[in-house]
Design an enzyme around this catalytic site. Sequence first.
Site, PDB file in Angstrom:
ATOM      1  N   LYS A  10      15.787  21.043 -29.315  1.00  0.00           N
ATOM      2  CA  LYS A  10      16.814  21.940 -28.746  1.00  0.00           C
ATOM      3  C   LYS A  10      16.294  22.590 -27.466  1.00  0.00           C
ATOM      4  CE  LYS A  10      17.236  26.314 -30.386  1.00  0.00           C
ATOM      5  NZ  LYS A  10      17.193  27.397 -29.404  1.00  0.00           N
ATOM      6  N   ASN A  11      15.085  23.132 -27.522  1.00  0.00           N
ATOM      7  CA  ASN A  11      14.609  23.924 -26.391  1.00  0.00           C
ATOM      8  C   ASN A  11      14.150  23.082 -25.206  1.00  0.00           C
ATOM      9  OD1 ASN A  11      15.284  26.165 -27.810  1.00  0.00           O
ATOM     10  ND2 ASN A  11      13.183  26.768 -28.341  1.00  0.00           N
ATOM     11  N   ARG A  30      20.965  32.827 -24.979  1.00  0.00           N
ATOM     12  CA  ARG A  30      20.157  33.278 -23.852  1.00  0.00           C
ATOM     13  C   ARG A  30      19.889  32.170 -22.831  1.00  0.00           C
ATOM     14  NH1 ARG A  30      16.615  37.414 -22.422  1.00  0.00           N
ATOM     15  NH2 ARG A  30      14.707  36.733 -21.413  1.00  0.00           N
ATOM     16  N   CYS A  42      19.300  35.339 -29.799  1.00  0.00           N
ATOM     17  CA  CYS A  42      18.807  35.853 -31.082  1.00  0.00           C
ATOM     18  C   CYS A  42      18.284  37.283 -30.934  1.00  0.00           C
ATOM     19  CB  CYS A  42      17.678  34.966 -31.594  1.00  0.00           C
ATOM     20  SG  CYS A  42      18.252  33.433 -32.319  1.00  0.00           S
ATOM     21  N   ARG A  76      14.165  41.329 -24.834  1.00  0.00           N
ATOM     22  CA  ARG A  76      14.301  40.109 -24.039  1.00  0.00           C
ATOM     23  C   ARG A  76      14.907  40.355 -22.650  1.00  0.00           C
ATOM     24  NH1 ARG A  76      16.336  35.217 -27.647  1.00  0.00           N
ATOM     25  NH2 ARG A  76      14.824  34.048 -26.435  1.00  0.00           N
ATOM     26  N   LYS A 125       3.424  37.739 -17.316  1.00  0.00           N
ATOM     27  CA  LYS A 125       3.233  37.328 -18.714  1.00  0.00           C
ATOM     28  C   LYS A 125       3.853  35.936 -18.795  1.00  0.00           C
ATOM     29  CE  LYS A 125       4.928  39.085 -23.154  1.00  0.00           C
ATOM     30  NZ  LYS A 125       5.693  40.164 -23.789  1.00  0.00           N
ATOM     31  N   VAL A 126       3.358  35.109 -19.693  1.00  0.00           N
ATOM     32  CA  VAL A 126       3.901  33.749 -19.795  1.00  0.00           C
ATOM     33  C   VAL A 126       5.347  33.815 -20.289  1.00  0.00           C
ATOM     34  CG1 VAL A 126       3.712  31.548 -21.009  1.00  0.00           C
ATOM     35  CG2 VAL A 126       1.646  32.733 -20.233  1.00  0.00           C
ATOM     36  N   SER A 127       6.249  33.200 -19.543  1.00  0.00           N
ATOM     37  CA  SER A 127       7.655  33.156 -19.950  1.00  0.00           C
ATOM     38  C   SER A 127       8.184  31.733 -19.780  1.00  0.00           C
ATOM     39  CB  SER A 127       8.492  34.118 -19.099  1.00  0.00           C
ATOM     40  OG  SER A 127       9.865  33.806 -19.231  1.00  0.00           O
ATOM     41  N   VAL A 128       8.656  31.182 -20.885  1.00  0.00           N
ATOM     42  CA  VAL A 128       9.198  29.819 -20.855  1.00  0.00           C
ATOM     43  C   VAL A 128      10.426  29.781 -19.940  1.00  0.00           C
ATOM     44  CG1 VAL A 128      10.310  28.037 -22.274  1.00  0.00           C
ATOM     45  CG2 VAL A 128       8.337  29.308 -23.167  1.00  0.00           C
ATOM     46  N   ASP A 164       8.031  30.573 -32.748  1.00  0.00           N
ATOM     47  CA  ASP A 164       9.194  29.979 -33.416  1.00  0.00           C
ATOM     48  C   ASP A 164       8.844  29.376 -34.779  1.00  0.00           C
ATOM     49  OD1 ASP A 164      10.802  30.728 -31.342  1.00  0.00           O
ATOM     50  OD2 ASP A 164      10.950  28.751 -30.424  1.00  0.00           O
ATOM     51  N   ILE A 212       4.433  37.716 -29.277  1.00  0.00           N
ATOM     52  CA  ILE A 212       5.370  37.321 -28.207  1.00  0.00           C
ATOM     53  C   ILE A 212       6.598  38.241 -28.172  1.00  0.00           C
ATOM     54  CG2 ILE A 212       6.732  35.420 -27.222  1.00  0.00           C
ATOM     55  CD1 ILE A 212       3.792  34.675 -27.371  1.00  0.00           C
ATOM     56  N   ARG A 223      22.795  26.330 -35.053  1.00  0.00           N
ATOM     57  CA  ARG A 223      22.436  26.383 -33.635  1.00  0.00           C
ATOM     58  C   ARG A 223      21.205  25.519 -33.358  1.00  0.00           C
ATOM     59  NH1 ARG A 223      21.233  32.031 -31.539  1.00  0.00           N
ATOM     60  NH2 ARG A 223      20.739  30.678 -29.811  1.00  0.00           N
TER      61      ARG A 223
HETATM   62  C1  EPZ Z   1      11.976  30.513 -25.262  1.00  0.00           C
HETATM   63  O1  EPZ Z   1      12.658  31.746 -25.092  1.00  0.00           O
HETATM   64  C2  EPZ Z   1      12.598  29.854 -26.468  1.00  0.00           C
HETATM   65  N1  EPZ Z   1      14.009  29.606 -26.219  1.00  0.00           N
HETATM   66  C3  EPZ Z   1      12.410  30.729 -27.705  1.00  0.00           C
HETATM   67  O2  EPZ Z   1      12.936  30.050 -28.829  1.00  0.00           O
HETATM   68  C4  EPZ Z   1      10.907  30.963 -27.902  1.00  0.00           C
HETATM   69  O3  EPZ Z   1      10.721  31.838 -28.992  1.00  0.00           O
HETATM   70  C5  EPZ Z   1      10.290  31.557 -26.641  1.00  0.00           C
HETATM   71  O4  EPZ Z   1      10.579  30.713 -25.497  1.00  0.00           O
HETATM   72  C6  EPZ Z   1       8.783  31.719 -26.733  1.00  0.00           C
HETATM   73  O5  EPZ Z   1       8.194  30.477 -26.974  1.00  0.00           O
HETATM   74  C7  EPZ Z   1      14.404  28.504 -25.620  1.00  0.00           C
HETATM   75  O6  EPZ Z   1      13.612  27.687 -25.164  1.00  0.00           O
HETATM   76  C8  EPZ Z   1      15.869  28.268 -25.500  1.00  0.00           C
HETATM   77  P1  EPZ Z   1      10.051  33.841 -23.025  1.00  0.00           P
HETATM   78  P2  EPZ Z   1      12.498  32.597 -23.756  1.00  0.00           P
HETATM   79  O7  EPZ Z   1      10.684  34.172 -21.713  1.00  0.00           O
HETATM   80  O8  EPZ Z   1      12.291  31.678 -22.620  1.00  0.00           O
HETATM   81  C9  EPZ Z   1       9.204  38.521 -22.277  1.00  0.00           C
HETATM   82  C10 EPZ Z   1      14.395  29.722 -30.643  1.00  0.00           C
HETATM   83  O9  EPZ Z   1      14.447  30.180 -31.805  1.00  0.00           O
HETATM   84  N2  EPZ Z   1       9.986  38.432 -21.028  1.00  0.00           N
HETATM   85  O10 EPZ Z   1       8.935  32.867 -23.039  1.00  0.00           O
HETATM   86  O11 EPZ Z   1      13.629  33.536 -23.722  1.00  0.00           O
HETATM   87  C11 EPZ Z   1      10.071  38.319 -23.516  1.00  0.00           C
HETATM   88  O12 EPZ Z   1      10.768  39.480 -23.863  1.00  0.00           O
HETATM   89  C12 EPZ Z   1      14.099  30.607 -29.460  1.00  0.00           C
HETATM   90  O13 EPZ Z   1      14.605  28.515 -30.387  1.00  0.00           O
HETATM   91  C13 EPZ Z   1      10.093  39.542 -20.231  1.00  0.00           C
HETATM   92  O14 EPZ Z   1       9.541  40.628 -20.528  1.00  0.00           O
HETATM   93  O15 EPZ Z   1      11.153  33.389 -24.073  1.00  0.00           O
HETATM   94  C14 EPZ Z   1       9.042  37.887 -24.529  1.00  0.00           C
HETATM   95  O16 EPZ Z   1       8.381  38.999 -25.031  1.00  0.00           O
HETATM   96  C15 EPZ Z   1      13.995  32.050 -29.849  1.00  0.00           C
HETATM   97  N3  EPZ Z   1      10.822  39.457 -19.075  1.00  0.00           N
HETATM   98  C16 EPZ Z   1       8.066  37.050 -23.682  1.00  0.00           C
HETATM   99  O17 EPZ Z   1       8.292  37.450 -22.329  1.00  0.00           O
HETATM  100  C17 EPZ Z   1      11.430  38.293 -18.696  1.00  0.00           C
HETATM  101  O18 EPZ Z   1      12.080  38.271 -17.642  1.00  0.00           O
HETATM  102  C18 EPZ Z   1       8.211  35.546 -23.787  1.00  0.00           C
HETATM  103  O19 EPZ Z   1       9.572  35.207 -23.690  1.00  0.00           O
HETATM  104  C19 EPZ Z   1      11.305  37.166 -19.516  1.00  0.00           C
HETATM  105  C20 EPZ Z   1      10.570  37.248 -20.685  1.00  0.00           C
END
Ligand code: EPZ
Length: 430
Positions: free
Chosen positions: A22-23, A102, A126, A131, A172-175, A317, A339, A409
């Site tokens: 999915k992701n 999201r 979610c 977030r 911070k690492v953000s996908v 996850d 995370i 989902r």
């Molecule tokens: C992706 O979400 C995944 N979603 C999530 O899977 C997964 O849990 C997450 O990455 C971490 O691996 C999809 O790929 C669709 P992040 P994402 O930005 O990209 C903070 C599932 O169940 N942050 O890596 O939204 C954030 O709050 C879902 O399939 C900021 O502070 O996650 C978090 O603490 C749930 N500011 C951290 O970074 C920002 O602008 C990592 O989030 C962006 C993120």
Amino acid sequence: MDRIRLVGGNELNGEIPISGAKNAALPLMIASLLTDEPLVLVNVPRLADVKQLERILENHGVDIAVHGRRRGDTDMGGQRITFTASDIVDTTAPYELVSTMRASFWVIGPLLAREGNARVSLPGGCAIGTRPVDFYLDGLRQLSAEIDIDGGYVVARAPGGRLKGANVRFPKVSVGATHVVMMAATLAEGTTIIENAAREPEVSNLAECLVAMGAKITGIGTERLVIEGVDKLNGAIHEVLPDRIETGTYAMAAAMTGGNVLLRNARPDLLQSALDVLSRAGSDITSEEGGLRIRRNGNGILPVDVETDPFPGFPTDLQAQFMALMTRSNGVSAIKETIFENRFMHVAELARFGAKIHVDGQTAHVTGVPELKGAQVMATDLRASVSLVIAGLAAKGETVVNRIYHLDRGFERLEDKLSRCGAEIERIAG
Ligand code: EPZ
């Protein structure tokens, strides 16, 4: 609203086909906005989130054609879908469409890069933490975008109609932020360097697709991506990688129930950290042609401490699913979530089975119990929902999981896949 009813106690034996991720599928679908030529995606899972994103893309003018099954081999095969964004007819992603998922916010990157403007509702998704989207917006601003927030929408514009390459370092690492800035940079003028980029396999899967579309990206799979902007991208054919979270989920289900399961199409390199943890928890895991085999090794379920981390660490996850497994361990385990700040919503529901879990800040201390008892449960997010199914598979008596739209989902035909391996599980409509 559909529910899942299951009666615990059966071992899992047989094969479970792993679907496309999915992701990975979601950002790949969004990448189709970057070109006026067809992007063909293979192995797309049949999921509610995929359907919802199709609606969002259609609203922007993307023509979508579904061609049926991958290789035509099994009825569990993924879909082959062509996305053609010949013309972007609308650069607004409205609240009604974006608020439930999201990832749909990510359209902002390609729309801004190709059309020079975008108006995208702030995202939902979610309920696992606040977030925010500050990393996305800061990253796009560094690529010269002008951004305002107006009435719940992010309104973005590229001065002169084209973004400019820049150095972006995420705090911070953000996908998601990595996906968006990488996609935006492919069509920007000049070179972009993304530092502290996410190394998740789904990011690499997207980067490889963008390269097939004519993008110039190096450093794929590392924390430093270098993207040299090009004037235009072309169409491509690209395969969605197997879902590592679905793989880990069924591996944990098998570790929970005992038995012997082949996870067909699974790729161990995508979730090595989770497989290492499962081995330490008492499972035998072997790679074989066609997938990954998991068996309990006769030592029961051993307690293991785990901390979630960005890839290649233990994935957030899989945290809820692992917690479900640890409720039946023969000791105490500590599970730390680093995370998301609010990703323990499943704790209260697992307690309904008789699990003993104490949360202290970011860490859940799980004391294994000799028996779980079936219960009525309900979850507020996707991975939490499936952790309740895992608990139910080992619980004595009947479990009913309510509100399973979360499951739909992200898990394709979960009840079929599990019942084919001997679980007593069914969907109750209505
Ligand atoms: C992706 O979400 C995944 N979603 C999530 O899977 C997964 O849990 C997450 O990455 C971490 O691996 C999809 O790929 C669709 P992040 P994402 O930005 O990209 C903070 C599932 O169940 N942050 O890596 O939204 C954030 O709050 C879902 O399939 C900021 O502070 O996650 C978090 O603490 C749930 N500011 C951290 O970074 C920002 O602008 C990592 O989030 C962006 C993120």
